[in-house]
Design a protein around this motif. Structure first.
Motif, PDB file in Angstrom:
ATOM      1  N   LEU A   1       0.940   0.908  -6.950  1.00  0.00           N
ATOM      2  CA  LEU A   1       0.415   0.438  -5.746  1.00  0.00           C
ATOM      3  C   LEU A   1      -1.144   1.126  -5.425  1.00  0.00           C
ATOM      4  O   LEU A   1      -1.455   2.283  -5.856  1.00  0.00           O
ATOM      5  CB  LEU A   1       1.055   0.467  -4.648  1.00  0.00           C
ATOM      6  CG  LEU A   1       2.442   0.113  -4.574  1.00  0.00           C
ATOM      7  CD1 LEU A   1       3.006   0.101  -3.078  1.00  0.00           C
ATOM      8  CD2 LEU A   1       2.367  -1.377  -5.062  1.00  0.00           C
ATOM      9  N   ALA A   2      -1.954   0.190  -4.759  1.00  0.00           N
ATOM     10  CA  ALA A   2      -3.188   0.898  -4.280  1.00  0.00           C
ATOM     11  C   ALA A   2      -2.997   1.691  -3.154  1.00  0.00           C
ATOM     12  O   ALA A   2      -1.785   1.529  -2.659  1.00  0.00           O
ATOM     13  CB  ALA A   2      -3.859  -0.345  -3.747  1.00  0.00           C
ATOM     14  N   SER A   3      -3.536   2.772  -3.280  1.00  0.00           N
ATOM     15  CA  SER A   3      -3.331   4.020  -2.159  1.00  0.00           C
ATOM     16  C   SER A   3      -4.325   3.966  -1.097  1.00  0.00           C
ATOM     17  O   SER A   3      -5.557   3.597  -1.186  1.00  0.00           O
ATOM     18  CB  SER A   3      -3.048   5.201  -2.830  1.00  0.00           C
ATOM     19  OG  SER A   3      -4.311   5.684  -3.432  1.00  0.00           O
ATOM     20  N   ALA A   4      -3.922   4.482   0.085  1.00  0.00           N
ATOM     21  CA  ALA A   4      -4.878   4.682   1.362  1.00  0.00           C
ATOM     22  C   ALA A   4      -4.654   6.058   1.866  1.00  0.00           C
ATOM     23  O   ALA A   4      -3.500   6.586   1.895  1.00  0.00           O
ATOM     24  CB  ALA A   4      -4.910   3.432   2.158  1.00  0.00           C
ATOM     25  N   ASP A   5      -5.876   6.659   2.045  1.00  0.00           N
ATOM     26  CA  ASP A   5      -5.511   7.888   2.588  1.00  0.00           C
ATOM     27  C   ASP A   5      -4.947   8.187   3.786  1.00  0.00           C
ATOM     28  O   ASP A   5      -4.299   8.999   4.179  1.00  0.00           O
ATOM     29  CB  ASP A   5      -7.227   8.572   2.592  1.00  0.00           C
ATOM     30  CG  ASP A   5      -7.709   9.032   1.416  1.00  0.00           C
ATOM     31  OD1 ASP A   5      -6.944   9.102   0.262  1.00  0.00           O
ATOM     32  OD2 ASP A   5      -8.923   9.243   1.320  1.00  0.00           O
ATOM     33  N   TRP A   6      -5.130   7.067   4.886  1.00  0.00           N
ATOM     34  CA  TRP A   6      -4.550   7.269   6.070  1.00  0.00           C
ATOM     35  C   TRP A   6      -3.115   7.187   5.881  1.00  0.00           C
ATOM     36  O   TRP A   6      -2.659   7.370   7.027  1.00  0.00           O
ATOM     37  CB  TRP A   6      -5.191   5.970   6.921  1.00  0.00           C
ATOM     38  CG  TRP A   6      -5.005   4.496   6.460  1.00  0.00           C
ATOM     39  CD1 TRP A   6      -5.828   3.874   5.632  1.00  0.00           C
ATOM     40  CD2 TRP A   6      -3.972   3.656   6.732  1.00  0.00           C
ATOM     41  NE1 TRP A   6      -5.287   2.660   5.182  1.00  0.00           N
ATOM     42  CE2 TRP A   6      -4.180   2.366   6.043  1.00  0.00           C
ATOM     43  CE3 TRP A   6      -2.564   3.574   7.454  1.00  0.00           C
ATOM     44  CZ2 TRP A   6      -3.331   1.413   6.181  1.00  0.00           C
ATOM     45  CZ3 TRP A   6      -1.951   2.777   7.355  1.00  0.00           C
ATOM     46  CH2 TRP A   6      -2.131   1.692   7.041  1.00  0.00           C
ATOM     47  N   LEU A   7      -2.477   6.804   4.869  1.00  0.00           N
ATOM     48  CA  LEU A   7      -1.020   6.685   4.890  1.00  0.00           C
ATOM     49  C   LEU A   7      -0.493   7.953   4.424  1.00  0.00           C
ATOM     50  O   LEU A   7       0.764   8.104   4.319  1.00  0.00           O
ATOM     51  CB  LEU A   7      -0.548   5.777   3.742  1.00  0.00           C
ATOM     52  CG  LEU A   7      -0.989   4.261   4.124  1.00  0.00           C
ATOM     53  CD1 LEU A   7      -0.703   3.047   2.935  1.00  0.00           C
ATOM     54  CD2 LEU A   7       0.393   4.059   5.012  1.00  0.00           C
ATOM     55  N   GLY A   8      -1.358   8.872   4.098  1.00  0.00           N
ATOM     56  CA  GLY A   8      -0.901  10.324   3.856  1.00  0.00           C
ATOM     57  C   GLY A   8      -1.289  11.292   4.852  1.00  0.00           C
ATOM     58  O   GLY A   8      -0.900  12.447   5.016  1.00  0.00           O
ATOM     59  N   THR A   9      -2.291  10.943   5.687  1.00  0.00           N
ATOM     60  CA  THR A   9      -2.932  11.795   6.838  1.00  0.00           C
ATOM     61  C   THR A   9      -1.876  12.000   7.946  1.00  0.00           C
ATOM     62  O   THR A   9      -1.699  13.026   8.201  1.00  0.00           O
ATOM     63  CB  THR A   9      -4.415  11.329   7.067  1.00  0.00           C
ATOM     64  OG1 THR A   9      -5.288  11.276   6.162  1.00  0.00           O
ATOM     65  CG2 THR A   9      -4.876  12.051   8.290  1.00  0.00           C
TER      66      THR A   9
ATOM     67  N   LEU B   1       0.891  -1.089   0.096  1.00  0.00           N
ATOM     68  CA  LEU B   1       0.132  -0.069   0.072  1.00  0.00           C
ATOM     69  C   LEU B   1       1.007   1.211   0.028  1.00  0.00           C
ATOM     70  O   LEU B   1       1.807   1.270   0.564  1.00  0.00           O
ATOM     71  CB  LEU B   1      -1.042   0.318   1.203  1.00  0.00           C
ATOM     72  CG  LEU B   1      -2.065  -0.748   1.273  1.00  0.00           C
ATOM     73  CD1 LEU B   1      -2.704  -0.899   2.769  1.00  0.00           C
ATOM     74  CD2 LEU B   1      -3.093  -0.593   0.370  1.00  0.00           C
ATOM     75  N   SER B   2       0.258   2.465  -0.364  1.00  0.00           N
ATOM     76  CA  SER B   2       1.174   3.606  -0.802  1.00  0.00           C
ATOM     77  C   SER B   2       0.316   4.639  -0.438  1.00  0.00           C
ATOM     78  O   SER B   2      -1.113   4.707  -0.393  1.00  0.00           O
ATOM     79  CB  SER B   2       1.551   3.845  -2.215  1.00  0.00           C
ATOM     80  OG  SER B   2       2.152   5.185  -2.269  1.00  0.00           O
ATOM     81  N   SER B   3       0.939   5.672   0.313  1.00  0.00           N
ATOM     82  CA  SER B   3       0.058   7.134   0.402  1.00  0.00           C
ATOM     83  C   SER B   3      -0.268   7.618  -0.835  1.00  0.00           C
ATOM     84  O   SER B   3       0.436   7.387  -1.926  1.00  0.00           O
ATOM     85  CB  SER B   3       1.118   8.120   1.225  1.00  0.00           C
ATOM     86  OG  SER B   3       0.646   9.315   0.734  1.00  0.00           O
ATOM     87  N   PRO B   4      -1.449   8.262  -0.944  1.00  0.00           N
ATOM     88  CA  PRO B   4      -1.791   8.808  -2.383  1.00  0.00           C
ATOM     89  C   PRO B   4      -0.889  10.015  -2.820  1.00  0.00           C
ATOM     90  O   PRO B   4      -1.180  10.289  -4.051  1.00  0.00           O
ATOM     91  CB  PRO B   4      -3.393   9.222  -2.190  1.00  0.00           C
ATOM     92  CG  PRO B   4      -3.541   9.489  -0.675  1.00  0.00           C
ATOM     93  CD  PRO B   4      -2.277   8.518  -0.033  1.00  0.00           C
ATOM     94  N   LYS B   5      -0.049  10.548  -1.907  1.00  0.00           N
ATOM     95  CA  LYS B   5       0.685  11.774  -2.516  1.00  0.00           C
ATOM     96  C   LYS B   5       1.933  11.391  -3.400  1.00  0.00           C
ATOM     97  O   LYS B   5       2.164  10.141  -3.594  1.00  0.00           O
ATOM     98  CB  LYS B   5       1.506  12.629  -1.269  1.00  0.00           C
ATOM     99  CG  LYS B   5       0.169  13.252  -0.281  1.00  0.00           C
ATOM    100  CD  LYS B   5       0.979  13.796   0.771  1.00  0.00           C
ATOM    101  CE  LYS B   5       0.017  14.265   1.835  1.00  0.00           C
ATOM    102  NZ  LYS B   5       0.320  15.246   2.960  1.00  0.00           N
ATOM    103  N   LEU B   6       1.964  12.397  -4.422  1.00  0.00           N
ATOM    104  CA  LEU B   6       2.914  12.039  -5.482  1.00  0.00           C
ATOM    105  C   LEU B   6       4.461  11.532  -5.189  1.00  0.00           C
ATOM    106  O   LEU B   6       4.639  10.466  -5.812  1.00  0.00           O
ATOM    107  CB  LEU B   6       2.994  13.155  -6.468  1.00  0.00           C
ATOM    108  CG  LEU B   6       3.750  13.159  -7.680  1.00  0.00           C
ATOM    109  CD1 LEU B   6       3.233  11.841  -8.608  1.00  0.00           C
ATOM    110  CD2 LEU B   6       4.014  14.343  -8.520  1.00  0.00           C
ATOM    111  N   ARG B   7       4.921  12.007  -4.097  1.00  0.00           N
ATOM    112  CA  ARG B   7       6.110  11.489  -3.578  1.00  0.00           C
ATOM    113  C   ARG B   7       6.083   9.971  -3.283  1.00  0.00           C
ATOM    114  O   ARG B   7       7.280   9.429  -3.536  1.00  0.00           O
ATOM    115  CB  ARG B   7       6.826  12.548  -2.626  1.00  0.00           C
ATOM    116  CG  ARG B   7       5.927  12.580  -1.400  1.00  0.00           C
ATOM    117  CD  ARG B   7       6.809  13.764  -0.487  1.00  0.00           C
ATOM    118  NE  ARG B   7       6.190  14.074   0.610  1.00  0.00           N
ATOM    119  CZ  ARG B   7       5.291  15.011   0.834  1.00  0.00           C
ATOM    120  NH1 ARG B   7       4.814  15.729  -0.210  1.00  0.00           N
ATOM    121  NH2 ARG B   7       4.648  15.398   1.994  1.00  0.00           N
TER     122      ARG B   7
END
Length: 228
Positions: free
Chosen positions: A140-148, A121-127
């Motif tokens: 990868l599939a992204s999840a908002d909690w990985l970027g919050t 899983l990845s954060s949805p942010k570009l970097r």
């Protein structure tokens, strides 16, 4: 009889013994309590082991825990384009060219460990999405909690860990900090370098234990020396 000049001075004999001040005793008692309390505080701290050290890698149990599918690895994104002098890979909010190369080296190390059955899983942010692509060679599939990166991050990470499946999370320093903070890691040890990885094992009851951190330059060397 002793000569008069050898007799003790009556004024000295009459001098009362000096009593310890209650303030002095109180301060000493407070110091003892502080030392005891400080020792108890230190005993609750969790240092992060440097897995770039071959002996510490062996002692950590990471390789066996990885075979058992009992690991969460949290990888910080590679070098930010807007915070480094090197050429950018693409957009300013992404990573640098050097960062993409570092991510590829981390990916080679992860593939050496083995990714069969791992959840990614990845954060949805570009970097983070760019980092994940260069680490794993795929989106990868992204999840908002990985970027919050809020205080709920540790609970989210452990909730997404399936028994028998390692979990690879490409995320941010702030998220990793929340996990380390929950595990009582001292403040000076919580910061993660670009593309570094924090490894955590979960036992059968779901209790987390930090195994250590592996910095990007050390992946190939230590895995090669461990026979991976």
């Amino acid at each position: 009889m002793l000569p008069s000049n050898t007799l003790p001075n009556p004024a000295i004999l009459a001098r009362p013994r000096r009593r310890r001040s209650p303030m002095t005793l109180g301060a000493a008692f407070g110091l003892v309590l502080a030392l005891v309390g400080g020792g108890a505080w230190l005993a609750t701290r969790t240092p992060i082991v440097n897995l770039g050290n071959e002996q510490q890698l062996s002692d950590s149990g990471l390789l066996q825990a990885w075979k058992d599918g009992a690991v969460i690895v949290m990888i910080r994104h590679a070098e930010r384009c807007d915070a480094a002098p090197g050429p950018c890979l693409a957009e300013p909010d992404g990573i640098t060219v050097a960062g993409s190369q570092a991510a590829q080296r981390v990916g080679q190390g992860l593939h050496e460990l083995g990714l069969n059955g791992a959840d990614l899983l990845s954060s949805p942010k570009l970097r983070t999405r760019q980092t994940a692509h260069f680490i794993l060679g795929q989106a990868l599939a992204s999840a908002d909690w990985l970027g919050t990166c809020d205080p709920q991050f540790p609970a989210e990470a452990m909730a997404h860990k399936r028994p028998g499946h390692n979990l690879v999370l490409v995320t941010h320093n702030g998220c990793i900090d929340h996990f380390a903070r929950q595990q009582h890691v001292p403040g000076g040890e919580r910061a993660s370098g670009y593309a570094s990885a924090l490894f955590v094992s979960l036992d059968g009851s779901g209790k987390a234990r930090i195994l250590g951190r592996l910095n990007e330059p050390d992946w190939q060397r230590v895995l090669a020396s461990s026979g991976r």
